[in-house]
Design a protein around this motif. Structure first.
Motif, PDB file in Angstrom:
ATOM      1  N   ASP A 134       0.807  -1.209   0.000  1.00  0.00           N
ATOM      2  CA  ASP A 134       0.000   0.000   0.000  1.00  0.00           C
ATOM      3  C   ASP A 134       0.848   1.270   0.000  1.00  0.00           C
ATOM      4  O   ASP A 134       0.526   2.237  -0.667  1.00  0.00           O
ATOM      5  CB  ASP A 134      -0.967   0.012   1.202  1.00  0.00           C
ATOM      6  N   PHE A 135       1.959   1.264   0.723  1.00  0.00           N
ATOM      7  CA  PHE A 135       2.772   2.476   0.844  1.00  0.00           C
ATOM      8  C   PHE A 135       4.254   2.192   0.594  1.00  0.00           C
ATOM      9  O   PHE A 135       4.727   1.071   0.812  1.00  0.00           O
ATOM     10  CB  PHE A 135       2.633   3.086   2.252  1.00  0.00           C
ATOM     11  N   PHE A 136       4.927   3.236   0.168  1.00  0.00           N
ATOM     12  CA  PHE A 136       6.381   3.234   0.051  1.00  0.00           C
ATOM     13  C   PHE A 136       6.866   4.129   1.193  1.00  0.00           C
ATOM     14  O   PHE A 136       6.244   5.141   1.490  1.00  0.00           O
ATOM     15  CB  PHE A 136       6.749   3.818  -1.316  1.00  0.00           C
ATOM     16  N   TYR A 137       7.967   3.763   1.833  1.00  0.00           N
ATOM     17  CA  TYR A 137       8.407   4.488   3.034  1.00  0.00           C
ATOM     18  C   TYR A 137       9.815   5.052   2.909  1.00  0.00           C
ATOM     19  O   TYR A 137      10.702   4.402   2.358  1.00  0.00           O
ATOM     20  CB  TYR A 137       8.393   3.550   4.250  1.00  0.00           C
ATOM     21  N   ILE A 138       9.972   6.225   3.492  1.00  0.00           N
ATOM     22  CA  ILE A 138      11.283   6.845   3.645  1.00  0.00           C
ATOM     23  C   ILE A 138      11.534   6.949   5.147  1.00  0.00           C
ATOM     24  O   ILE A 138      10.630   7.324   5.889  1.00  0.00           O
ATOM     25  CB  ILE A 138      11.288   8.306   3.121  1.00  0.00           C
ATOM     26  N   VAL A 139      12.742   6.658   5.564  1.00  0.00           N
ATOM     27  CA  VAL A 139      13.064   6.740   6.990  1.00  0.00           C
ATOM     28  C   VAL A 139      13.595   8.132   7.305  1.00  0.00           C
ATOM     29  O   VAL A 139      14.557   8.589   6.692  1.00  0.00           O
ATOM     30  CB  VAL A 139      14.141   5.696   7.367  1.00  0.00           C
ATOM     31  N   GLU A 140      12.931   8.788   8.253  1.00  0.00           N
ATOM     32  CA  GLU A 140      13.468  10.076   8.712  1.00  0.00           C
ATOM     33  C   GLU A 140      14.418   9.852   9.885  1.00  0.00           C
ATOM     34  O   GLU A 140      15.493  10.428   9.957  1.00  0.00           O
ATOM     35  CB  GLU A 140      12.341  11.013   9.152  1.00  0.00           C
ATOM     36  N   MET A 184      10.575   7.556  12.886  1.00  0.00           N
ATOM     37  CA  MET A 184       9.677   8.460  12.181  1.00  0.00           C
ATOM     38  C   MET A 184       9.837   8.152  10.684  1.00  0.00           C
ATOM     39  O   MET A 184      10.927   8.245  10.138  1.00  0.00           O
ATOM     40  CB  MET A 184      10.050   9.915  12.473  1.00  0.00           C
ATOM     41  N   LEU A 185       8.730   7.765  10.072  1.00  0.00           N
ATOM     42  CA  LEU A 185       8.744   7.441   8.642  1.00  0.00           C
ATOM     43  C   LEU A 185       7.860   8.426   7.899  1.00  0.00           C
ATOM     44  O   LEU A 185       6.956   9.026   8.478  1.00  0.00           O
ATOM     45  CB  LEU A 185       8.203   6.029   8.401  1.00  0.00           C
ATOM     46  N   TRP A 186       8.126   8.561   6.614  1.00  0.00           N
ATOM     47  CA  TRP A 186       7.223   9.277   5.725  1.00  0.00           C
ATOM     48  C   TRP A 186       6.717   8.273   4.711  1.00  0.00           C
ATOM     49  O   TRP A 186       7.497   7.504   4.141  1.00  0.00           O
ATOM     50  CB  TRP A 186       7.936  10.443   5.038  1.00  0.00           C
ATOM     51  N   ALA A 187       5.410   8.270   4.508  1.00  0.00           N
ATOM     52  CA  ALA A 187       4.813   7.267   3.623  1.00  0.00           C
ATOM     53  C   ALA A 187       4.241   7.927   2.377  1.00  0.00           C
ATOM     54  O   ALA A 187       3.619   8.990   2.448  1.00  0.00           O
ATOM     55  CB  ALA A 187       3.700   6.545   4.372  1.00  0.00           C
ATOM     56  N   LEU A 188       4.485   7.274   1.255  1.00  0.00           N
ATOM     57  CA  LEU A 188       3.930   7.749  -0.012  1.00  0.00           C
ATOM     58  C   LEU A 188       3.019   6.644  -0.519  1.00  0.00           C
ATOM     59  O   LEU A 188       3.454   5.489  -0.639  1.00  0.00           O
ATOM     60  CB  LEU A 188       5.071   8.006  -1.002  1.00  0.00           C
ATOM     61  N   ASP A 189       1.781   6.973  -0.809  1.00  0.00           N
ATOM     62  CA  ASP A 189       0.854   5.908  -1.184  1.00  0.00           C
ATOM     63  C   ASP A 189       1.147   5.406  -2.595  1.00  0.00           C
ATOM     64  O   ASP A 189       1.861   6.031  -3.370  1.00  0.00           O
ATOM     65  CB  ASP A 189      -0.593   6.393  -1.056  1.00  0.00           C
ATOM     66  N   ARG A 190       0.588   4.238  -2.885  1.00  0.00           N
ATOM     67  CA  ARG A 190       0.952   3.547  -4.141  1.00  0.00           C
ATOM     68  C   ARG A 190       0.611   4.354  -5.389  1.00  0.00           C
ATOM     69  O   ARG A 190       1.343   4.302  -6.368  1.00  0.00           O
ATOM     70  CB  ARG A 190       0.323   2.150  -4.189  1.00  0.00           C
ATOM     71  N   VAL A 191      -0.470   5.112  -5.355  1.00  0.00           N
ATOM     72  CA  VAL A 191      -0.844   5.883  -6.550  1.00  0.00           C
ATOM     73  C   VAL A 191       0.246   6.900  -6.862  1.00  0.00           C
ATOM     74  O   VAL A 191       0.717   7.013  -7.997  1.00  0.00           O
ATOM     75  CB  VAL A 191      -2.198   6.597  -6.346  1.00  0.00           C
ATOM     76  N   MET A 192       0.688   7.620  -5.851  1.00  0.00           N
ATOM     77  CA  MET A 192       1.716   8.638  -6.072  1.00  0.00           C
ATOM     78  C   MET A 192       3.072   8.008  -6.367  1.00  0.00           C
ATOM     79  O   MET A 192       3.845   8.512  -7.170  1.00  0.00           O
ATOM     80  CB  MET A 192       1.817   9.563  -4.850  1.00  0.00           C
TER      81      MET A 192
END
Ligand SMILES: Nc1ncnc2c1ncn2[C@@H]1O[C@@H]2COP(=O)(O)O[C@H]2[C@H]1O
Length: 410
Positions: free
Chosen positions: A200-206, A250-258
């Motif tokens: 569902d999401f792609f994640y970046i680690v802050e 702390m993660l930042w999530a980008l949803d699959r559509v984006m």
């Protein structure tokens, strides 16, 4: 009867018809494929229609676990990497440049086998639809904006600044990504991604540290600027690994559509572009396919014309080079100022490793013979992604050391 019950009954009826018609030899796998295909179809439809819950900062429910669907769970695979990149988490981490560059990932493990519509019974690998890598149509693209404070925006910018997957973005795409991300605090011990789940999401680690395992075997750790969760979104495949927080994160999530709209095309094109080349580079032979993907993310191609100097003896070393095509000649200048040819390199060869391995000035001058095309990565990526090849690279460099001893530096 409620709507869900009706949907369920219709699905089961359809599945029963297929089973009766096809008499599949592996009934469980057949059912799993059926439901997964339905899910993929529904998700693709959502992509197309962009039924995105713009108001929701986070999905109300986690995706359901799909047991046995891991593309990595083959019976013949012992899951041990041929080469352990970087350090095992238990080892001392003396990496001084933790924030230096891009993905802070080190990798081991196998790449999912993405080939074939239906997998072999024994391997239980998941099918990948042909359109998996087709991004959403730009004309139907509707921007997703999750409002953020300037402080949040600055934190995202810092988190993605050193990640290769974001490097190619133009200003508008960059803003779109920032607007679309959602903040996801994760407590130590929490599972962010479960192997086999739907992506569902792609994640970046802050901040914080996470551990990645496949079939309960440690594969890699993630820390600030690292990213994960792209595979299931790119290939419409189940999650290939489990990611668990080792500390509060702390993660930042980008949803699959984006993700599919903005990041996927470039990422997959680059991975495809370097795939066959990297497979045939002898020094990388011991790496697993996913490790080569991460290397592909980090590479940039550079071209030099006949006679052009790629590396100057005595200068500071910042890059490592793999020869994609053409030839390179290495010269050493002795203390009398005489230039001696010390090596010739061709496609699949590499240079520029010595200064990075030893933190020393460039030991030779490297010049293009004819047109030379190289794939290059910077020092941070070299240390991180090729860390496990350190011993081989050092061993291979012993003959250089002998040459250097016989031609004292100018
Ligand atoms: N060796 C590996 N094989 C597959 N995925 C990996 C590996 N190492 C790390 N990962 C990451 O783990 C993530 C799990 O979710 P995804 O399959 O979406 O994407 C996967 C990759 O981002």
């Amino acid at each position: 009867m409620n709507q869900d019950q009706e949907k369920y009954d219709t699905l089961v009826k359809e599945l029963t018809v297929h089973v009766r018609e096809q008499h599949p030899p592996d009934i469980l796998q057949f059912c799993a494929d059926f439901f997964f295909a339905k899910l993929t179809e529904q998700r693709s439809f959502q992509d197309e229609c962009l039924l995105h819950p713009t108001e929701a900062a986070w999905p109300a429910h986690e995706p359901k676990h799909l047991p046995q669907l891991s593309p990595l769970s083959s019976d013949d695979d012992d899951g041990q990497s041929q080469c352990s990149l970087g350090k095992h988490p238990k080892e001392d981490d003396e990496d001084e440049d933790a924030f230096e560059e891009e993905d802070q990932d080190v990798f081991t493990g196998q790449l999912p086998d993405f080939s074939g519509q239906y997998h072999q019974q024994r391997q239980r690998r998941t099918s990948v639809s042909a359109e998996s890598l087709t991004p959403c149509s730009p004309t139907k693209f509707q921007k997703i904006i999750h409002p953020k404070t300037p402080e949040q925006e600055a934190r995202i910018q810092a988190a993605i600044a050193h990640n290769f997957l974001f490097r190619h973005l133009d200003e508008m795409q960059y803003q779109d990504v920032i607007h679309a991300m959602t903040e996801k605090p994760v407590a130590s011990g929490e599972t962010v991604i479960q192997q086999g789940d739907v992506g569902d999401f792609f994640y970046i680690v802050e901040s914080g540290q996470l551990s990645c395992t496949i079939d309960d075997r440690w594969v890699t750790d993630y820390q600030a600027s690292g990213s994960f969760g792209e595979l299931a979104l790119m290939y419409n495949s189940p999650r290939a690994a489990t990611i668990v927080a080792k500390t509060d994160c702390m993660l930042w999530a980008l949803d699959r559509v984006m993700f599919r709209r903005i990041l996927m095309e470039h990422t997959s094109a680059k991975r495809r572009m370097y795939e066959s080349f990297l497979t045939n580079v002898p020094i990388l032979a011991s790496l697993a396919a996913y490790e080569r993907y991460k290397i592909a993310d980090a590479l940039e191609s550079v071209t030099f014309e006949e006679g052009e100097t790629v590396i100057e003896q005595g200068s500071v070393g910042n890059n490592f080079y793999l020869i994609e095509s053409g030839e390179a000649v290495c010269y050493r200048l002795d203390d009398q100022g005489a230039q001696t040819q010390v090596n010739e390199l061709a496609k699949g060869g590499y240079f520029g490793e010595l200064a990075l391995l030893n933190n020393s000035p460039r030991a030779a001058t490297v010049v293009a013979r004819g047109r030379l095309r190289c794939a290059t990565m910077n020092k941070g990526a070299f240390n991180r992604l090729l860390g496990c090849l350190h011993d081989i690279l050092q061993r291979n460099s012993t003959h250089y050391i002998q040459i250097m001893a016989s031609t004292p530096m100018a």
